[in-house]
Design a protein around this motif. Structure first.
Motif, PDB file in Angstrom:
ATOM      1  N   GLY A   1       0.795  -1.227   0.000  1.00  0.00           N
ATOM      2  CA  GLY A   1       0.000   0.000   0.000  1.00  0.00           C
ATOM      3  C   GLY A   1       0.822   1.269   0.000  1.00  0.00           C
ATOM      4  O   GLY A   1       0.311   2.337   0.331  1.00  0.00           O
ATOM      5  N   THR A   2       2.095   1.177  -0.373  1.00  0.00           N
ATOM      6  CA  THR A   2       2.954   2.361  -0.425  1.00  0.00           C
ATOM      7  C   THR A   2       3.475   2.557  -1.841  1.00  0.00           C
ATOM      8  O   THR A   2       3.484   1.642  -2.658  1.00  0.00           O
ATOM      9  CB  THR A   2       4.138   2.251   0.547  1.00  0.00           C
ATOM     10  N   TYR A   3       3.929   3.782  -2.107  1.00  0.00           N
ATOM     11  CA  TYR A   3       4.451   4.146  -3.421  1.00  0.00           C
ATOM     12  C   TYR A   3       5.773   4.876  -3.231  1.00  0.00           C
ATOM     13  O   TYR A   3       5.906   5.718  -2.341  1.00  0.00           O
ATOM     14  CB  TYR A   3       3.464   5.081  -4.155  1.00  0.00           C
ATOM     15  N   ASN A   4       6.743   4.542  -4.058  1.00  0.00           N
ATOM     16  CA  ASN A   4       8.026   5.238  -3.984  1.00  0.00           C
ATOM     17  C   ASN A   4       7.858   6.699  -4.393  1.00  0.00           C
ATOM     18  O   ASN A   4       7.140   7.008  -5.347  1.00  0.00           O
ATOM     19  CB  ASN A   4       9.050   4.568  -4.906  1.00  0.00           C
ATOM     20  N   LEU A   5       8.519   7.575  -3.666  1.00  0.00           N
ATOM     21  CA  LEU A   5       8.448   8.993  -4.012  1.00  0.00           C
ATOM     22  C   LEU A   5       9.204   9.247  -5.311  1.00  0.00           C
ATOM     23  O   LEU A   5      10.294   8.716  -5.508  1.00  0.00           O
ATOM     24  CB  LEU A   5       9.055   9.849  -2.896  1.00  0.00           C
ATOM     25  N   PRO A   6       8.662  10.080  -6.206  1.00  0.00           N
ATOM     26  CA  PRO A   6       9.385  10.421  -7.437  1.00  0.00           C
ATOM     27  C   PRO A   6      10.687  11.148  -7.102  1.00  0.00           C
ATOM     28  O   PRO A   6      10.768  11.884  -6.112  1.00  0.00           O
ATOM     29  CB  PRO A   6       8.408  11.352  -8.176  1.00  0.00           C
ATOM     30  N   GLU A   7      11.701  10.939  -7.923  1.00  0.00           N
ATOM     31  CA  GLU A   7      12.993  11.594  -7.684  1.00  0.00           C
ATOM     32  C   GLU A   7      12.848  13.117  -7.683  1.00  0.00           C
ATOM     33  O   GLU A   7      13.514  13.814  -6.924  1.00  0.00           O
ATOM     34  CB  GLU A   7      14.000  11.173  -8.771  1.00  0.00           C
ATOM     35  N   ALA A   8      11.963  13.636  -8.541  1.00  0.00           N
ATOM     36  CA  ALA A   8      11.763  15.090  -8.599  1.00  0.00           C
ATOM     37  C   ALA A   8      11.242  15.625  -7.282  1.00  0.00           C
ATOM     38  O   ALA A   8      11.601  16.735  -6.861  1.00  0.00           O
ATOM     39  CB  ALA A   8      10.788  15.445  -9.731  1.00  0.00           C
ATOM     40  N   GLN A   9      10.400  14.838  -6.605  1.00  0.00           N
ATOM     41  CA  GLN A   9       9.875  15.294  -5.317  1.00  0.00           C
ATOM     42  C   GLN A   9      10.917  15.141  -4.214  1.00  0.00           C
ATOM     43  O   GLN A   9      11.071  16.015  -3.362  1.00  0.00           O
ATOM     44  CB  GLN A   9       8.615  14.520  -4.948  1.00  0.00           C
ATOM     45  N   LEU A  10      11.642  14.024  -4.209  1.00  0.00           N
ATOM     46  CA  LEU A  10      12.693  13.827  -3.216  1.00  0.00           C
ATOM     47  C   LEU A  10      13.697  14.972  -3.258  1.00  0.00           C
ATOM     48  O   LEU A  10      14.172  15.433  -2.214  1.00  0.00           O
ATOM     49  CB  LEU A  10      13.412  12.495  -3.467  1.00  0.00           C
ATOM     50  N   ASP A  11      14.027  15.430  -4.455  1.00  0.00           N
ATOM     51  CA  ASP A  11      15.040  16.470  -4.618  1.00  0.00           C
ATOM     52  C   ASP A  11      14.582  17.799  -4.028  1.00  0.00           C
ATOM     53  O   ASP A  11      15.403  18.688  -3.786  1.00  0.00           O
ATOM     54  CB  ASP A  11      15.371  16.636  -6.101  1.00  0.00           C
ATOM     55  N   ARG A  12      13.287  17.950  -3.826  1.00  0.00           N
ATOM     56  CA  ARG A  12      12.772  19.210  -3.281  1.00  0.00           C
ATOM     57  C   ARG A  12      12.796  19.251  -1.758  1.00  0.00           C
ATOM     58  O   ARG A  12      12.477  20.278  -1.166  1.00  0.00           O
ATOM     59  CB  ARG A  12      11.350  19.460  -3.802  1.00  0.00           C
ATOM     60  N   PHE A  13      13.143  18.146  -1.134  1.00  0.00           N
ATOM     61  CA  PHE A  13      13.381  18.153   0.303  1.00  0.00           C
ATOM     62  C   PHE A  13      14.842  18.530   0.543  1.00  0.00           C
ATOM     63  O   PHE A  13      15.742  17.900  -0.005  1.00  0.00           O
ATOM     64  CB  PHE A  13      13.100  16.778   0.912  1.00  0.00           C
ATOM     65  N   LEU A  14      15.059  19.558   1.350  1.00  0.00           N
ATOM     66  CA  LEU A  14      16.438  19.929   1.658  1.00  0.00           C
ATOM     67  C   LEU A  14      17.160  18.784   2.339  1.00  0.00           C
ATOM     68  O   LEU A  14      18.314  18.480   2.014  1.00  0.00           O
ATOM     69  CB  LEU A  14      16.467  21.159   2.562  1.00  0.00           C
ATOM     70  N   MET A  15      16.476  18.126   3.286  1.00  0.00           N
ATOM     71  CA  MET A  15      17.104  17.055   4.056  1.00  0.00           C
ATOM     72  C   MET A  15      16.180  15.843   4.153  1.00  0.00           C
ATOM     73  O   MET A  15      14.957  15.987   4.193  1.00  0.00           O
ATOM     74  CB  MET A  15      17.414  17.530   5.486  1.00  0.00           C
ATOM     75  N   LYS A  16      16.804  14.684   4.210  1.00  0.00           N
ATOM     76  CA  LYS A  16      16.123  13.460   4.606  1.00  0.00           C
ATOM     77  C   LYS A  16      16.811  12.981   5.873  1.00  0.00           C
ATOM     78  O   LYS A  16      17.995  12.626   5.856  1.00  0.00           O
ATOM     79  CB  LYS A  16      16.197  12.387   3.524  1.00  0.00           C
ATOM     80  N   VAL A  17      16.072  12.970   6.967  1.00  0.00           N
ATOM     81  CA  VAL A  17      16.649  12.647   8.274  1.00  0.00           C
ATOM     82  C   VAL A  17      16.146  11.284   8.723  1.00  0.00           C
ATOM     83  O   VAL A  17      14.933  11.026   8.713  1.00  0.00           O
ATOM     84  CB  VAL A  17      16.271  13.725   9.314  1.00  0.00           C
ATOM     85  N   LEU A  18      17.062  10.422   9.107  1.00  0.00           N
ATOM     86  CA  LEU A  18      16.705   9.101   9.621  1.00  0.00           C
ATOM     87  C   LEU A  18      16.515   9.183  11.127  1.00  0.00           C
ATOM     88  O   LEU A  18      17.392   9.653  11.847  1.00  0.00           O
ATOM     89  CB  LEU A  18      17.805   8.085   9.278  1.00  0.00           C
ATOM     90  N   VAL A  19      15.361   8.731  11.582  1.00  0.00           N
ATOM     91  CA  VAL A  19      15.043   8.749  13.015  1.00  0.00           C
ATOM     92  C   VAL A  19      15.314   7.357  13.573  1.00  0.00           C
ATOM     93  O   VAL A  19      14.676   6.380  13.163  1.00  0.00           O
ATOM     94  CB  VAL A  19      13.577   9.155  13.267  1.00  0.00           C
ATOM     95  N   ASP A  20      16.260   7.262  14.490  1.00  0.00           N
ATOM     96  CA  ASP A  20      16.679   5.967  15.040  1.00  0.00           C
ATOM     97  C   ASP A  20      16.078   5.760  16.420  1.00  0.00           C
ATOM     98  O   ASP A  20      15.500   6.663  17.023  1.00  0.00           O
ATOM     99  CB  ASP A  20      18.206   5.904  15.104  1.00  0.00           C
ATOM    100  N   TYR A  21      16.256   4.541  16.944  1.00  0.00           N
ATOM    101  CA  TYR A  21      15.765   4.233  18.280  1.00  0.00           C
ATOM    102  C   TYR A  21      16.526   5.035  19.333  1.00  0.00           C
ATOM    103  O   TYR A  21      17.725   5.268  19.197  1.00  0.00           O
ATOM    104  CB  TYR A  21      15.931   2.745  18.577  1.00  0.00           C
ATOM    105  N   PRO A  22      15.855   5.433  20.412  1.00  0.00           N
ATOM    106  CA  PRO A  22      16.545   6.159  21.489  1.00  0.00           C
ATOM    107  C   PRO A  22      17.402   5.197  22.311  1.00  0.00           C
ATOM    108  O   PRO A  22      17.208   3.978  22.267  1.00  0.00           O
ATOM    109  CB  PRO A  22      15.391   6.727  22.322  1.00  0.00           C
TER     110      PRO A  22
END
Length: 333
Positions: A157-178
């Motif tokens: 039920g998920t769709y990969n984000l288009p590269e054009a949209q990903l590029d418009r995010f300044l950052m992609k931050v990975l949230v890890d376990y505390p």
């Protein structure tokens, strides 16, 4: 209190409600100071949405939330024209009703659960700060920040984000376990919140004085002006360009790196590292960018812009390892 102290106070208040995710909070603040968009990725329950809500709770700004689902329509995001039979003239018979994208802080929850047609409705808003409906263009607020979340493990039920949209995010931050200690602190924090929730009305109406402080949008605008004046030397510009060039032409630096990379960062990556580096330097009390600022933001800015080769994926090479390799090969002048 000067603007720098106000922003650090905002960060401190957020960290008190998002225990153990100081790095994530710093990245959110950097994106806010860069007038840019942010993508948070992490397992369920790691406070991605809570972090964004914490920012909204501490800013005097309009907060909107869009829950992405497979049956969502573009008009559910942008708004649409509706027929008003009681309007005074035929020209006003169709009136535009704003969608949730018309906010200062827009939470796009589970962004990868909607198809590409819906995701593309955000493209114009994220890049040009406007939307177009029925041939008419409507400007978004001066302070506009799209903060999106996604789950890295669920595929149905998920769709990969288009590269054009990903590029418009300044950052992609990975949230890890505390950490274990932070998780213990989370237990105490949530218990206190539950106590306040279930307490009598009198105590519930007496929040702490500090929690009622909200940063005005004008303070953010002044911070933008200050960060725009941060000095970036020619040597640092050369270093930023060299890092991004290494992602595009890895064979010039290392044969193994060339096997790992299928595509490198665009000029948006260069602009993003420079802009985020200025914000990072300003937060650390400097009026100039040095190599440590570039290295501090490089992973978050490049993570979603690099395309790994099949060989890298088959060998278990991660994008983090690739960026580490690039930073080790490219030396600041």
């Amino acid at each position: 209190m000067d603007i720098h102290s106000e922003i650090l106070s905002l960060e401190s208040r957020m960290c008190r409600s998002i225990i153990g995710q100081e790095r994530v909070v710093r990245s959110i603040i950097i994106c806010l100071l860069c007038d840019s968009n942010l993508l948070l990725e992490g397992m369920p329950g790691l406070a991605k949405t809570r972090a964004i809500r914490s920012l909204a709770a501490n800013l005097d700004a309009t907060f909107k939330r869009i829950q992405f689902t497979p049956d969502l329509l573009p008009a559910d995001i942008t708004g649409s024209e509706i027929y008003v039979p009681d309007s005074g003239s035929a020209q006003d018979a169709f009136q535009f009703r704003q969608g949730p994208v018309f906010g200062n802080l827009v939470l796009v929850d589970e962004i990868n659960r909607a198809p590409a047609k819906v995701q593309s409705a955000l493209l114009e808003a994220m890049e040009e700060r406007q939307i177009t409906v029925s041939g008419k263009t409507y400007a978004l607020p001066r302070l506009f920040m799209a903060l999106a979340t996604q789950n890295p493990v669920e595929q149905e039920g998920t769709y990969n984000l288009p590269e054009a949209q990903l590029d418009r995010f300044l950052m992609k931050v990975l949230v890890d376990y505390p950490s274990a200690e932070s998780e213990k602190g989370i237990l105490d924090l949530v218990r206190r919140e539950h106590r306040q929730k279930y307490a009598d009305r009198k105590s519930a109406e007496k929040p702490a004085e500090e929690e009622r402080v909200k940063l005005d949008k004008e303070a953010i605008y002044r911070a933008w002006e200050a960060i725009a004046d941060i000095h970036v030397s020619e040597q640092i510009k050369d270093y930023i360009v060299a890092v991004v060039q290494a992602s595009r032409y890895p064979g010039r630096h290392d044969a193994q790196l060339a096997e790992w990379l299928a595509a490198g960062g665009s000029p948006r990556a260069t602009l993003g590292i420079e802009r985020a580096g200025r914000a990072h330097a300003w937060l650390n009390g400097r009026d100039y960018v040095d190599a440590s600022d570039v290295q501090a933001v490089a992973h978050d800015v490049l993570r979603h812009r690099l395309v790994l080769s099949f060989q890298a994926a088959a060998s278990g090479v991660t994008v983090e390892k690739v960026i580490d390799r690039i930073l080790s090969l490219v030396i600041a002048g």
